[in-house]
Design an enzyme around this catalytic site. Structure first.
Site, PDB file in Angstrom:
ATOM      1  N   SER A  84      15.583  -2.672   4.992  1.00 33.25           N
ATOM      2  CA  SER A  84      15.981  -3.025   3.627  1.00 33.25           C
ATOM      3  C   SER A  84      17.332  -2.437   3.245  1.00 33.25           C
ATOM      4  O   SER A  84      18.216  -3.138   2.742  1.00 33.25           O
ATOM      5  CB  SER A  84      14.912  -2.555   2.642  1.00 33.25           C
ATOM      6  OG  SER A  84      13.678  -3.167   2.927  1.00 33.25           O
ATOM      7  N   CYS A 122       9.418  -2.304   5.956  1.00 39.54           N
ATOM      8  CA  CYS A 122       8.823  -2.953   4.781  1.00 39.54           C
ATOM      9  C   CYS A 122       8.387  -4.373   5.093  1.00 39.54           C
ATOM     10  O   CYS A 122       7.264  -4.776   4.809  1.00 39.54           O
ATOM     11  CB  CYS A 122       9.810  -2.954   3.620  1.00 39.54           C
ATOM     12  SG  CYS A 122       9.192  -3.841   2.175  1.00 39.54           S
ATOM     13  N   CYS A 127       5.257  -2.760   3.561  1.00 41.52           N
ATOM     14  CA  CYS A 127       4.927  -3.359   2.257  1.00 41.52           C
ATOM     15  C   CYS A 127       4.356  -4.771   2.347  1.00 41.52           C
ATOM     16  O   CYS A 127       3.302  -5.056   1.787  1.00 41.52           O
ATOM     17  CB  CYS A 127       6.175  -3.415   1.373  1.00 41.52           C
ATOM     18  SG  CYS A 127       7.309  -2.049   1.531  1.00 41.52           S
ATOM     19  N   LYS A 130       1.079  -5.268   4.624  1.00 37.52           N
ATOM     20  CA  LYS A 130       0.043  -4.486   3.945  1.00 37.52           C
ATOM     21  C   LYS A 130      -0.470  -5.210   2.702  1.00 37.52           C
ATOM     22  O   LYS A 130      -1.671  -5.329   2.471  1.00 37.52           O
ATOM     23  CB  LYS A 130       0.629  -3.109   3.589  1.00 37.52           C
ATOM     24  CG  LYS A 130      -0.255  -2.162   2.789  1.00 37.52           C
ATOM     25  CD  LYS A 130      -0.054  -2.281   1.288  1.00 37.52           C
ATOM     26  CE  LYS A 130       1.342  -2.083   0.808  1.00 37.52           C
ATOM     27  NZ  LYS A 130       1.820  -0.725   0.847  1.00 37.52           N
ATOM     28  N   TYR A 179      15.987 -12.919   6.962  1.00 41.56           N
ATOM     29  CA  TYR A 179      16.899 -11.774   6.933  1.00 41.56           C
ATOM     30  C   TYR A 179      18.096 -12.002   7.853  1.00 41.56           C
ATOM     31  O   TYR A 179      19.234 -11.645   7.517  1.00 41.56           O
ATOM     32  CB  TYR A 179      16.159 -10.489   7.312  1.00 41.56           C
ATOM     33  CG  TYR A 179      15.578  -9.792   6.110  1.00 41.56           C
ATOM     34  CD1 TYR A 179      16.204  -8.708   5.540  1.00 41.56           C
ATOM     35  CD2 TYR A 179      14.400 -10.263   5.528  1.00 41.56           C
ATOM     36  CE1 TYR A 179      15.685  -8.076   4.428  1.00 41.56           C
ATOM     37  CE2 TYR A 179      13.866  -9.642   4.409  1.00 41.56           C
ATOM     38  CZ  TYR A 179      14.515  -8.549   3.856  1.00 41.56           C
ATOM     39  OH  TYR A 179      13.999  -7.938   2.743  1.00 41.56           O
ATOM     40  N   GLY A 255      -4.858  11.780   3.452  1.00 40.42           N
ATOM     41  CA  GLY A 255      -5.203  11.566   2.055  1.00 40.42           C
ATOM     42  C   GLY A 255      -4.063  11.026   1.223  1.00 40.42           C
ATOM     43  O   GLY A 255      -4.125  11.044  -0.012  1.00 40.42           O
ATOM     44  N   TYR A 257      -0.994   7.888   0.310  1.00 41.84           N
ATOM     45  CA  TYR A 257      -1.126   6.511  -0.164  1.00 41.84           C
ATOM     46  C   TYR A 257      -1.398   5.525   0.971  1.00 41.84           C
ATOM     47  O   TYR A 257      -2.130   4.544   0.792  1.00 41.84           O
ATOM     48  CB  TYR A 257       0.097   6.095  -0.980  1.00 41.84           C
ATOM     49  CG  TYR A 257       1.363   5.859  -0.189  1.00 41.84           C
ATOM     50  CD1 TYR A 257       1.683   4.595   0.266  1.00 41.84           C
ATOM     51  CD2 TYR A 257       2.243   6.901   0.085  1.00 41.84           C
ATOM     52  CE1 TYR A 257       2.844   4.370   0.992  1.00 41.84           C
ATOM     53  CE2 TYR A 257       3.395   6.687   0.801  1.00 41.84           C
ATOM     54  CZ  TYR A 257       3.695   5.416   1.263  1.00 41.84           C
ATOM     55  OH  TYR A 257       4.841   5.199   1.984  1.00 41.84           O
ATOM     56  N   GLU A 261      -4.604   3.021   0.988  1.00 40.68           N
ATOM     57  CA  GLU A 261      -4.411   1.575   1.031  1.00 40.68           C
ATOM     58  C   GLU A 261      -5.206   0.944   2.171  1.00 40.68           C
ATOM     59  O   GLU A 261      -5.866  -0.085   1.991  1.00 40.68           O
ATOM     60  CB  GLU A 261      -2.918   1.264   1.155  1.00 40.68           C
ATOM     61  CG  GLU A 261      -2.160   1.565  -0.136  1.00 40.68           C
ATOM     62  CD  GLU A 261      -0.660   1.401  -0.018  1.00 40.68           C
ATOM     63  OE1 GLU A 261       0.001   1.264  -1.069  1.00 40.68           O
ATOM     64  OE2 GLU A 261      -0.132   1.419   1.113  1.00 40.68           O
ATOM     65  N   ARG A 278      -7.583  17.010   4.429  1.00 43.49           N
ATOM     66  CA  ARG A 278      -7.553  18.477   4.484  1.00 43.49           C
ATOM     67  C   ARG A 278      -7.742  19.106   3.105  1.00 43.49           C
ATOM     68  O   ARG A 278      -8.235  20.214   2.983  1.00 43.49           O
ATOM     69  CB  ARG A 278      -6.218  18.949   5.072  1.00 43.49           C
ATOM     70  CG  ARG A 278      -6.039  18.635   6.538  1.00 43.49           C
ATOM     71  CD  ARG A 278      -4.787  19.326   7.069  1.00 43.49           C
ATOM     72  NE  ARG A 278      -4.607  19.118   8.502  1.00 43.49           N
ATOM     73  CZ  ARG A 278      -3.861  18.146   9.034  1.00 43.49           C
ATOM     74  NH1 ARG A 278      -3.230  17.310   8.227  1.00 43.49           N
ATOM     75  NH2 ARG A 278      -3.744  18.028  10.339  1.00 43.49           N
ATOM     76  N   ASP A 383      14.817   5.690   4.206  1.00 41.31           N
ATOM     77  CA  ASP A 383      13.830   6.696   4.595  1.00 41.31           C
ATOM     78  C   ASP A 383      14.370   7.711   5.587  1.00 41.31           C
ATOM     79  O   ASP A 383      13.833   8.818   5.687  1.00 41.31           O
ATOM     80  CB  ASP A 383      12.607   6.008   5.212  1.00 41.31           C
ATOM     81  CG  ASP A 383      11.783   5.247   4.185  1.00 41.31           C
ATOM     82  OD1 ASP A 383      12.233   5.133   3.030  1.00 41.31           O
ATOM     83  OD2 ASP A 383      10.703   4.744   4.540  1.00 41.31           O
ATOM     84  N   THR A 391      11.045   1.203  -0.561  1.00 45.70           N
ATOM     85  CA  THR A 391      11.954   0.094  -0.255  1.00 45.70           C
ATOM     86  C   THR A 391      12.981  -0.152  -1.370  1.00 45.70           C
ATOM     87  O   THR A 391      14.183  -0.274  -1.086  1.00 45.70           O
ATOM     88  CB  THR A 391      11.149  -1.188   0.017  1.00 45.70           C
ATOM     89  OG1 THR A 391      10.406  -1.002   1.222  1.00 45.70           O
ATOM     90  CG2 THR A 391      12.062  -2.388   0.179  1.00 45.70           C
ATOM     91  N   HIS A 516      -2.906  -9.191 -26.512  1.00 46.98           N
ATOM     92  CA  HIS A 516      -4.372  -9.120 -26.539  1.00 46.98           C
ATOM     93  C   HIS A 516      -4.997 -10.406 -26.011  1.00 46.98           C
ATOM     94  O   HIS A 516      -4.494 -11.489 -26.287  1.00 46.98           O
ATOM     95  CB  HIS A 516      -4.824  -8.872 -27.980  1.00 46.98           C
ATOM     96  CG  HIS A 516      -6.297  -8.670 -28.120  1.00 46.98           C
ATOM     97  ND1 HIS A 516      -6.930  -7.510 -27.741  1.00 46.98           N
ATOM     98  CD2 HIS A 516      -7.262  -9.508 -28.588  1.00 46.98           C
ATOM     99  CE1 HIS A 516      -8.226  -7.629 -27.967  1.00 46.98           C
ATOM    100  NE2 HIS A 516      -8.445  -8.832 -28.490  1.00 46.98           N
ATOM    101  N   GLU A 521      -2.303  -3.436 -23.256  1.00 47.59           N
ATOM    102  CA  GLU A 521      -2.098  -3.140 -24.676  1.00 47.59           C
ATOM    103  C   GLU A 521      -2.527  -1.723 -25.031  1.00 47.59           C
ATOM    104  O   GLU A 521      -2.120  -1.175 -26.062  1.00 47.59           O
ATOM    105  CB  GLU A 521      -2.835  -4.148 -25.551  1.00 47.59           C
ATOM    106  CG  GLU A 521      -4.340  -4.074 -25.467  1.00 47.59           C
ATOM    107  CD  GLU A 521      -5.027  -5.126 -26.348  1.00 47.59           C
ATOM    108  OE1 GLU A 521      -4.751  -5.149 -27.563  1.00 47.59           O
ATOM    109  OE2 GLU A 521      -5.819  -5.908 -25.807  1.00 47.59           O
TER     110      GLU A 521
END
Length: 551
Positions: A84, A122, A127, A130, A179, A255, A257, A261, A278, A383, A391, A516, A521
């Site tokens: 990216s 990504c 991304c 996934k 790309y 543990g 993200y 996921e 852990r 990264d 990304t 609503h 909201e």
């Protein structure tokens, strides 16, 4: 990833207009001479294309990029890594008038020292795939929800793993092609192979040397696997996205993200899922109440969490099943063991240290606020610098680099109030400071929370809930952070991030009319603080009494 993949559209010009432009475009292209000189050797892309439309005759322009010191290079910019950040920087630089080349390893859904692909982590193994698998996995929960709304099925729906993987891979092939076309349409030279820096202005790609005034490193990161007995039997996140068959029973170690996921993905696809961490809680670094809430909600969906357990070994039985040995014992019968224990910058064998580029202890490239390394001609984004590994941040850093070097607009990437999402099930959205961070930075804060059953769950009968939290500076009333967990949280937080980045106050949130009926909201109707934190302990006790009396 909500980014436009279309190349810039050129404006139509009539033959007469083109003829009128011929004289102007035939003249040498001149740039003004600001104090921060743009590092480009060609006119911007639009003018280059107009010039070629006026006449098919070569103008004699050289492909080499002259430097201010009289030296010449093959390119103004050579980018190593077409993820990216690298693609964004290369495309922008080319559109600003630079001659640009970019190198990337051959396409593969699984990364290695010899495989990669245009689009990077990504697009090919992060991304995008996934999120496609999250979509696939959510249907089982939606089928369950539908019964309360009157839907019945004569037979239980069945999922075909091979169809999902085939369609996912077809989409990745389409995206990597897009790309490549984006870069080609910007007149960027595409080179397939592994790049290694030889000196501050030279890159070796599989034995061929290329020189450039500037080198940009944007090679991203790779999954990190611990060195324990039997680790060869484990898979990482790359392989988890491209398995030949769905796991029957999977152990996910980690543990963070990525672990959550994948736990949601495989749970939704009806695998038996065990998560080993852990810590006492998942998602270290996230807001504490969000950590508690998402763990509770995922447990209600059948995911089994094993806390405060460290992996020690993986044992493979004769029948092929796997056992995971931890600090608390052995659990067996797994078809797969996955490690999601972090990622490391992919800087190995790039020649960086040999040319003077300083690396951090974890291998990340150290850069200044403009993304320049310790070598003036070498830059790095994304990264591989281990700043904020997202990304959209890599895209921002790539664009800022191109503006700084090639457009005479020194631009620092702005890493303040960067929103983020975790596509767990339920998903998380967050922007700004956690409660603990806000206390450390501002001292006195007001905390607003809401934990409620969404409208859909009142009919589905499922135990789904939504948690929202807003952190406000007590002195200025500015909203410092917003955290939420529940359906559509990532979509909602993007809009809220604009408000937090703009420094809006709680009054401005409160004066906004809600939409609503929506969960969102709630963010403009939380009137009474759940608690008020004050540095003065006696003042805090007084505030707590006031909050209790209002409740």
């Amino acid at each position: 990833m909500a980014t436009s993949l279309r190349p810039p559209r050129l404006l139509p010009f009539s033959p007469k207009t083109l003829q009128n432009l011929k004289f102007t475009l035939a003249k040498p292209f001149h740039y003004s001479k600001p104090s921060f000189r743009p590092s480009i050797s060609r006119p911007p892309l639009l003018l280059r294309r107009l010039s070629s439309s006026v006449s098919a005759v070569s103008t004699g322009e050289s492909n080499s990029a002259p430097s201010t010191g009289g030296e010449s290079y093959d390119f103004d910019l050579f980018t190593i890594g077409a993820g990216s950040g690298g693609v964004r920087a290369s495309r922008f630089a080319a559109n600003f008038g630079a001659s640009v080349a970019i190198c990337e390893l051959p396409f593969s859904t699984i990364s290695s020292d010899t495989t990669g692909g245009f689009g990077g982590t990504c697009v090919l193994r992060g991304c995008v795939p996934k999120k496609l698998m999250v979509y696939a996995s959510k249907y089982s929960h939606e089928f369950e929800e539908s019964h309360g709304f009157g839907w019945n099925y004569e037979t239980d729906p069945k999922h075909d793993w091979s169809t999902l993987i085939a369609n996912k891979n077809a989409e990745l092939q389409r995206l990597t092609g897009i790309y490549k076309n984006i870069l080609k349409n910007a007149d960027v030279t595409l080179i397939e192979g592994r790049g290694k820096i030889v000196d501050p202005h030279t890159v070796n790609v599989d034995g061929k040397l290329y020189t450039a005034k500037h080198i940009l490193v944007s090679v991203g990161g790779r999954p990190h696997m611990p060195d324990i007995p039997g680790i060869e039997h484990a898979i990482d996140s790359d392989r988890a996205l491209d398995l030949p068959s769905k796991p029957d029973k999977i152990a996910i170690v980690g543990g963070g993200y990525i672990a959550l996921e994948f736990a949601g993905i495989f749970n939704g696809l009806l695998s038996e899922v065990h998560v080993f961490i852990r810590q006492k809680k998942v998602l270290r670094g996230f807001d504490e109440e969000i950590r508690d809430f998402v763990g509770e909600q995922m447990s209600l969906r059948g995911i089994q969490f094993h806390t405060e357990e460290s992996p020690q070994a993986i044992i493979k039985a004769e029948n092929g099943s796997l056992s995971l040995k931890t600090s608390k014992g052995i659990i067996d019968g797994f078809s797969h063991v996955m490690f999601a224990t972090g990622r490391k910058p992919n800087t190995k064998n790039l020649g960086l240290e040999e040319v003077g580029v300083k690396l951090a202890e974890n291998g990340a490239i150290m850069v200044d606020e403009y993304s320049k390394t310790t070598v003036d001609s070498i830059w790095a984004v994304g990264d591989v610098t281990d700043r904020i590994n997202l990304t959209p941040v890599a895209l921002m850093e790539g664009g800022s680099f191109a503006k700084t070097v090639f457009l005479n607009q020194p631009t620092k990437p702005d890493h303040r109030a960067v929103p983020a999402a975790v596509f767990s099930q339920p998903p998380i959205g967050q922007v700004g400071l956690t409660e603990q961070q806000a206390i450390e930075e501002y001292g006195d804060i007001d905390v607003y929370t809401s934990n409620f059953r969404p409208l859909k769950a009142t009919v589905s009968g499922l135990p789904d809930r939504v948690y929202m939290k807003m952190i406000v500076c007590a002195k200025t009333n500015v909203v410092l952070g917003v955290h939420m967990c529940g359906d559509d949280s990532p979509e909602i937080i993007q809009g809220i991030a604009i408000a937090v980045k703009a420094g809006l106050t709680k009054e401005q949130f409160d004066s906004t009319v809600g939409v609503h009926p929506t969960a969102a909201e709630e963010l403009v109707t939380m009137r009474t603080p759940t608690r008020k934190i004050r540095q003065n302990s006696s003042e805090e006790e007084k505030v707590k009494d006031e909050v209790k009396s209002k409740a």
